[in-house]
Scaffold this motif. Structure first.
Motif, PDB file in Angstrom:
ATOM      1  N   GLN A   1       1.006  -0.907  -0.159  1.00 56.92           N
ATOM      2  CA  GLN A   1      -0.339   0.435  -0.119  1.00 56.92           C
ATOM      3  C   GLN A   1       0.681   1.385  -0.391  1.00 56.92           C
ATOM      4  N   ASP A   2       0.579   2.232  -0.235  1.00 52.48           N
ATOM      5  CA  ASP A   2       1.023   2.938  -0.676  1.00 52.48           C
ATOM      6  C   ASP A   2       1.153   3.985   0.716  1.00 52.48           C
ATOM      7  N   ASP A   3      -0.231   4.137   1.408  1.00 53.87           N
ATOM      8  CA  ASP A   3      -0.808   4.954   2.632  1.00 53.87           C
ATOM      9  C   ASP A   3      -0.050   3.721   3.765  1.00 53.87           C
ATOM     10  N   GLN A   4       1.344   4.284   4.174  1.00 52.53           N
ATOM     11  CA  GLN A   4       1.987   3.505   5.117  1.00 52.53           C
ATOM     12  C   GLN A   4       1.543   4.037   6.548  1.00 52.53           C
ATOM     13  N   HIS A   5       1.496   3.246   7.215  1.00 54.75           N
ATOM     14  CA  HIS A   5       0.871   3.441   8.367  1.00 54.75           C
ATOM     15  C   HIS A   5       1.955   2.495   9.806  1.00 54.75           C
ATOM     16  N   HIS A   6       2.910   2.339  10.404  1.00 53.87           N
ATOM     17  CA  HIS A   6       3.361   1.778  11.349  1.00 53.87           C
ATOM     18  C   HIS A   6       2.640   1.056  11.855  1.00 53.87           C
ATOM     19  N   LEU A   7       2.826  -0.471  12.371  1.00 54.22           N
ATOM     20  CA  LEU A   7       2.226  -2.080  13.308  1.00 54.22           C
ATOM     21  C   LEU A   7       1.606  -1.440  14.798  1.00 54.22           C
ATOM     22  N   TRP A   8       0.802  -1.507  14.894  1.00 58.27           N
ATOM     23  CA  TRP A   8      -0.041  -1.424  16.769  1.00 58.27           C
ATOM     24  C   TRP A   8      -0.194  -2.673  16.851  1.00 58.27           C
ATOM     25  N   LEU A   9       1.089  -2.918  18.079  1.00 54.85           N
ATOM     26  CA  LEU A   9       1.784  -3.539  18.707  1.00 54.85           C
ATOM     27  C   LEU A   9       0.556  -4.461  19.953  1.00 54.85           C
ATOM     28  N   ASP A  10      -0.127  -3.646  20.131  1.00 60.14           N
ATOM     29  CA  ASP A  10      -1.324  -3.816  21.292  1.00 60.14           C
ATOM     30  C   ASP A  10      -2.600  -4.972  21.153  1.00 60.14           C
ATOM     31  N   LYS A  11      -2.697  -5.148  19.936  1.00 56.86           N
ATOM     32  CA  LYS A  11      -3.476  -6.161  18.999  1.00 56.86           C
ATOM     33  C   LYS A  11      -3.373  -7.084  18.124  1.00 56.86           C
ATOM     34  N   ILE A  12      -2.245  -8.117  18.383  1.00 57.65           N
ATOM     35  CA  ILE A  12      -1.682  -8.588  17.386  1.00 57.65           C
ATOM     36  C   ILE A  12      -2.050 -10.414  17.121  1.00 57.65           C
ATOM     37  N   ASN A  13      -2.943 -10.499  15.413  1.00 59.29           N
ATOM     38  CA  ASN A  13      -3.439 -11.609  16.037  1.00 59.29           C
ATOM     39  C   ASN A  13      -2.353 -13.541  15.789  1.00 59.29           C
TER      40      ASN A  13
END
Length: 304
Positions: free
Chosen positions: A248-260
């Motif tokens: 994706q062009d719209d990148q943002h960092h990974l949220w680590l509070d809810k990893i499945n």
């Protein structure tokens, strides 16, 4: 019904008459029609065999398993209620605050393999094969098989040739979804032994909108091959966002509070056997790594 009878009917009842004659009385159609009720058929992927069993035969009724399942869920509910009294995730507060390393998955017995699922393009009619078993001395996990990039001859699938190992969704009592909270860590730590093929590591976070259900964060895993183990540490800031295999062009960092889940995918288009042996998968805190996100974040200018 003759044309004269249709012409004499009111305009408001013309469509209703046609609907009644064609759908409620199918025998009035030329040549007759099938009078069986039409039901919605679930989607079947190309190459998947058709299940012709009646719906009531697909349900498995077992009273003993039901009682066993209720007891297991009650034990999980008890653990879920008592763990917060000790501390976060059932650990004392001081231990949780000073924790720098955590082993999330390790393979020390056959029950550990039940937390994982293996898939390949054979599900869509391909020819790749993937299997999962315990390694030597039952201390590791061995993923092996054969990759074949030839697409199935179904007239629909154009690309093929992949094998995937993925962890199952973590569940709490009564099959409710629960997640991994890795906010105290910044690096993924693995101990693996491969055959020199490149793999893709996929992290699937919990999403809040339905159109994001196929979003995953990925990064590359390059195995060296040979008899030696390699310790791989990948910062979470290196994982990039993709949707159904497209970056994706719209990148943002990974949220680590809810990893499945976490997964490993092989799709290098090189036909032949493969194997990947995993000792453990964990997370750690690297104080020398201060990067928040490795890629440029595109922001819209509201004035444009």
């Amino acid at each position: 019904m003759s044309l004269s009878r249709i012409a004499r009917r009111p305009r408001a009842g013309l469509l209703g008459c046609i609907h009644q004659q064609l759908f409620l009385n199918p025998s009035s159609l030329p040549g007759g029609a099938d009078t069986r009720p039409m039901s919605r058929v679930p989607y079947r992927r190309p190459g998947e065999p058709k299940d012709n069993r009646p719906p009531w035969k697909r349900i498995k009724f077992d009273f003993a398993k039901g009682v066993e399942g209720v007891g297991r869920q009650m034990m999980l509910l008890k653990k879920e209620l008592l763990d917060p009294l000790v501390g976060p995730e059932g650990k004392p507060m001081l231990e949780h605050m000073l924790e720098q390393n955590r082993v999330v998955w390790e393979f020390r017995g056959p029950e550990c393999l039940e937390q994982w699922s293996v898939s390949s393009d054979r599900e869509i009619g391909g020819q790749s094969e993937a299997y999962l078993k315990l390694g030597r001395n039952d201390n590791t996990c061995l993923l092996y098989g054969s990759l074949n990039a030839a697409p199935p001859r179904d007239g629909e699938t154009r690309y093929s040739g992949y094998c995937t190992l993925r962890s199952k969704q973590r569940l709490c009592s009564f099959d409710r979804k629960t997640h991994f909270d890795w906010t105290s860590f910044n690096t993924l730590h693995l101990r693996v032994r491969g055959d020199g093929r490149p793999w893709m590591i996929n992290l699937a976070p919990e999403n809040y909108f339905s159109h994001q259900k196929d979003d995953i964060y990925s990064y590359f895993l390059y195995t060296r091959g040979g008899p030696y183990w390699q310790d791989v540490k990948i910062p979470f800031s290196k994982f990039f966002l993709g949707h159904r295999g497209r970056i994706q062009d719209d990148q943002h960092h990974l949220w680590l509070d809810k990893i499945n889940t976490i997964g490993f995918t092989l799709g290098d288009k090189v036909d032949g056997p493969f194997q990947l042996e995993i000792d453990f998968i964990g997370v750690c805190k690297d104080y020398a790594h201060t990067e928040e996100f490795a890629y440029e974040k595109y922001k819209r200018n509201p004035e444009v």
